[in-house]
Design a protein around this motif. Sequence first.
Motif, short mmCIF file in Angstrom:
data_model
loop_
_atom_site.label_atom_id
_atom_site.label_comp_id
_atom_site.label_asym_id
_atom_site.label_seq_id
_atom_site.Cartn_x
_atom_site.Cartn_y
_atom_site.Cartn_z
N GLU A 250 0.62 -1.25 -0.03
CA GLU A 250 0.04 -0.03 0.01
C GLU A 250 1.00 1.30 0.15
N ARG A 254 1.15 4.26 -3.05
CA ARG A 254 0.72 5.76 -2.59
C ARG A 254 1.87 6.49 -2.61
N LEU A 284 -1.63 5.73 8.64
CA LEU A 284 -1.66 4.25 8.22
C LEU A 284 -1.41 3.31 9.28
#
Length: 336
Positions: A250, A254, A284
Amino acid sequence: MVVRFVDRVAELSVLQGFAERGAGVPIYLYGPEGCGKTRLLRELVSRLEGARDYLVVYVDALEERDPGRAVRGSEELRRLLLDAVRGAAGGPLGVLLAYAVTRVVSSLERRLVEGRHVVVIVDDVARPLGLERLEAYVKSLLRLVEYDLAELYPASVLVVASTSEGLSLERLRRHPTWVSLRLLWGLPRSAFHELATGLGAPDTGVAEEAWRLTGGNPRALIQIATVYMWDIDAWLRGLDASLAAPLVAEARARGLLHALQRVVADPDSIVAEADPALQQVARLLLKNNLIVYKAVATLTGETIPADPGLGIGSYYAWQLPAYRELLRRRLGEAGG
């Protein structure tokens, strides 16, 4: 396997003191997942629930359907609370009980409360209720302490809510007069080794390696001992597959690999500068319960000292040092 209660003598003594003399606002107890919050609170309840001068109730807000696990405490209060949610719809049992407990306790007859010590505990509250509802819920707990129960003339009132949900701290730190934020950490090294021995650690070297990777987290230790049979490498592979690999993927998608690498090197880099990428990584990691804000006093009034070896900074720390270790490996492979 029944795992015996280890250490926590000082923390239990503090909570028992609060129960006897009361606390003017709810205590919001938080800390890493598996650090022992639930075990500590259940131990407190087991020591108080049979005393005639105590009125005690414990609610597990995460429990979905088992009444025996969802609520404990003084029989009279436990019965009233279960009656209040019997046949109710709208969510898991623990959530229904969490909302019902303020209503039930505030509507008790004065003869049940007057002169008694009242203890209300709502465990693992943030995640099942949701962050959007948390502030209003904590305000209702404050109202229970300041007004509803005060009118029934108890000897004292202690209300405790607990969570390992790090994002909830952002909400409640804005209301310092509503709640007392307190931190619970893992076991100290000596108590951790005592627990490891009781769980059948093959030798002190394995126990020490478990300490290095868990930072004293008792649930992680119990998992290593009972699920992985002391195969620490297998435990790490499980964490890597479920947490580290998806998170790095992830972060890569990003464009946050570099920022993640900085936080892996130093968790306090989150507060060192106003870098939007670092703030995204912080959210996060907090959302996934990999780091925790720790610049808050513990139950005993102490602070957890920085320990770079365990990934503990002055403000933030990895919930398990193993998370940092696995992310470091993944970032090396990804060229982070």
